[in-house]
Design an enzyme around this catalytic site. Structure first.
Site, short mmCIF file in Angstrom:
data_model
loop_
_atom_site.label_atom_id
_atom_site.label_comp_id
_atom_site.label_asym_id
_atom_site.label_seq_id
_atom_site.Cartn_x
_atom_site.Cartn_y
_atom_site.Cartn_z
N TYR A 182 -4.62 3.20 8.08
CA TYR A 182 -5.96 2.62 8.25
C TYR A 182 -6.52 3.02 9.61
O TYR A 182 -6.37 4.17 10.01
CB TYR A 182 -5.89 1.09 8.09
CG TYR A 182 -5.21 0.69 6.81
CD1 TYR A 182 -5.77 1.06 5.59
CD2 TYR A 182 -4.01 0.01 6.79
CE1 TYR A 182 -5.15 0.73 4.40
CE2 TYR A 182 -3.38 -0.32 5.60
CZ TYR A 182 -3.97 0.04 4.42
OH TYR A 182 -3.35 -0.27 3.24
N TYR A 197 -3.79 -2.48 -10.21
CA TYR A 197 -3.71 -2.31 -8.75
C TYR A 197 -2.83 -3.40 -8.12
O TYR A 197 -1.92 -3.11 -7.36
CB TYR A 197 -5.13 -2.33 -8.16
CG TYR A 197 -5.14 -2.36 -6.65
CD1 TYR A 197 -4.89 -1.20 -5.91
CD2 TYR A 197 -5.36 -3.55 -5.95
CE1 TYR A 197 -4.88 -1.24 -4.52
CE2 TYR A 197 -5.35 -3.59 -4.58
CZ TYR A 197 -5.11 -2.43 -3.87
OH TYR A 197 -5.07 -2.46 -2.49
N VAL A 227 1.16 -3.76 3.84
CA VAL A 227 1.13 -5.07 4.51
C VAL A 227 2.40 -5.90 4.28
O VAL A 227 2.57 -6.94 4.89
CB VAL A 227 -0.11 -5.93 4.18
CG1 VAL A 227 -1.37 -5.33 4.75
CG2 VAL A 227 -0.22 -6.18 2.69
N LYS A 286 0.46 3.43 -2.93
CA LYS A 286 -0.73 4.30 -3.07
C LYS A 286 -0.38 5.78 -2.93
O LYS A 286 -1.09 6.64 -3.44
CB LYS A 286 -1.79 3.90 -2.03
CG LYS A 286 -2.30 2.47 -2.26
CD LYS A 286 -3.18 1.96 -1.13
CE LYS A 286 -3.60 0.51 -1.37
NZ LYS A 286 -4.34 -0.06 -0.23
N SER A 333 0.79 -1.23 0.00
CA SER A 333 0.00 0.00 0.00
C SER A 333 0.82 1.28 0.00
O SER A 333 0.25 2.35 -0.19
CB SER A 333 -0.93 0.02 1.20
OG SER A 333 -2.02 -0.81 0.94
N1 GLU Z 1 -2.32 -5.28 -2.04
C1 GLU Z 1 -2.82 -5.24 -0.70
C2 GLU Z 1 -4.32 -5.48 -0.71
O1 GLU Z 1 -4.97 -4.93 -1.53
C3 GLU Z 1 -2.48 -3.93 -0.09
C4 GLU Z 1 -2.90 -3.81 1.35
C5 GLU Z 1 -1.94 -3.05 2.20
O2 GLU Z 1 -0.74 -2.97 1.93
O3 GLU Z 1 -2.38 -2.51 3.21
O4 GLU Z 1 -4.86 -6.21 0.06
#
Ligand code: GLU
Length: 311
Positions: free
Chosen positions: A245, A193, A263, A69, A66
């Site tokens: 988050y 994505y 993650v 992003k 993430s």
């Molecule tokens: N590719 C992961 C997902 O979509 C990213 C989640 C993350 O890094 O928090 O579940």
């Protein structure tokens, strides 16, 4: 601050973290990530003068997940500007990263660009008018350019692993599509994505790539303006409020810096006007944020007086 002071702080914190046993759990919902050694730890700080303080597994590439992003948001704002905010909000979610409930209540408009649904909507915006391969190439080249390192690549095994198991992300994407929030074929958007989440970078590459956010949109070493100062400030604000988050409040409380976690166990943190910081420790806490990554940043920010909320 002298180079030696920064080097010492980074080394001592890494040494302390490498001894800790409370390392959290490696993400297992993406099967390929479950294979990573929980004992890995890297920390890199790049200051205004371009001095790089590095310790531990600073040059081992890991799945940025993430953290990508932050960079897709930067690209999307560059492409369509404030129109992006018609498709995605800017409020903290207070929900898990892959929550579906909130999306239903808010009629398909994700709360912010850093929860999965929001990031998928951002990816869809970048994809419009292009082929998935071109868009991925653009994201990758942007990261290579920012870090000055053309060796950065996508880990195809991680991307395939998530593509095989990403049912929840598929649900989020289909749900948004039903509201017209996504404009491209769902498979195309999800493909891009999953692949940008699977970009592999080391702490060194990531800290270098984040420098423009620490210096009002400019890389202080090359003088290149990546984004206007106002945009860098706003991206930092979203990282501060939404970057972890439903652990974003806790991260602000303990670390006091804009940051974005993934993650894969990485965190990119920004000390505005001072430094870009990347830390990696794959064990996660209950919110899916790196347990020791946060702990290391908490000590670093306290020791150097870098919290944006005061010493
Ligand atoms: N590719 C992961 C997902 O979509 C990213 C989640 C993350 O890094 O928090 O579940």
């Amino acid at each position: 601050m002298s180079n030696a002071t920064l080097d010492r702080a980074v080394k001592e914190i890494a040494d302390e973290m490498m001894k800790r046993t409370d390392r959290g759990e490696v993400a297992s919902y993406i099967p390929e990530l479950a294979r990573i050694d929980v004992n890995s730890f890297g920390l890199v700080v790049v200051d205004t003068n371009g001095h790089v303080a590095a310790a531990g597994d600073a040059d081992t590439p890991f799945s940025i997940q993430s953290i990508s992003k932050v960079f897709t948001l930067t690209l999307a704002l560059g492409m369509i500007g404030d129109r992006l905010w018609e498709r995605v909000g800017r409020e903290p979610s207070g929900s898990p990263f892959n929550s579906i409930v909130q999306l239903e209540r808010e009629r398909g408009i994700p709360r912010n660009p850093f929860i999965n649904a929001g990031a998928i909507a951002v990816t869809d915006a970048i994809l419009s008018g292009h082929q998935p391969k071109e868009t991925l190439g653009e994201i990758l080249r942007f990261l290579q350019f920012l870090s000055g390192d053309s060796s950065i690549t996508i880990d195809d095994a991680v991307a395939a692993s998530e593509q095989r198991t990403g049912f929840r992300n598929a649900a989020l994407a289909n749900y948004m599509k039903s509201f017209g929030v996504l404009t491209n074929p769902v498979d195309f958007t999800l493909g891009v994505y999953f692949h940008h989440c699977a970009i592999a970078m080391s702490c060194r590459q990531l800290a270098l790539a984040g420098r423009f956010l620490a210096h009002s949109g400019r890389n202080p070493s090359t003088g290149f303006l990546v984004v206007q100062p106002e945009r860098a400030r706003r991206i930092n604000a979203i990282m501060m409020t939404c970057g972890h988050y439903d652990g974003s409040g806790e991260f602000a409380y303990r670390v006091g810096l804009p940051g974005k976690s993934g993650v894969g166990g990485g965190i990119l943190a920004i000390a505005p006007g001072k430094a870009s910081i990347a830390v990696w420790s794959p064990g996660l806490d209950a919110n899916g944020n790196s347990e020791l990554g946060r702990a290391a940043l908490e000590i670093l920010s306290k020791r150097l007086g870098w919290s944006i909320f005061g010493a």
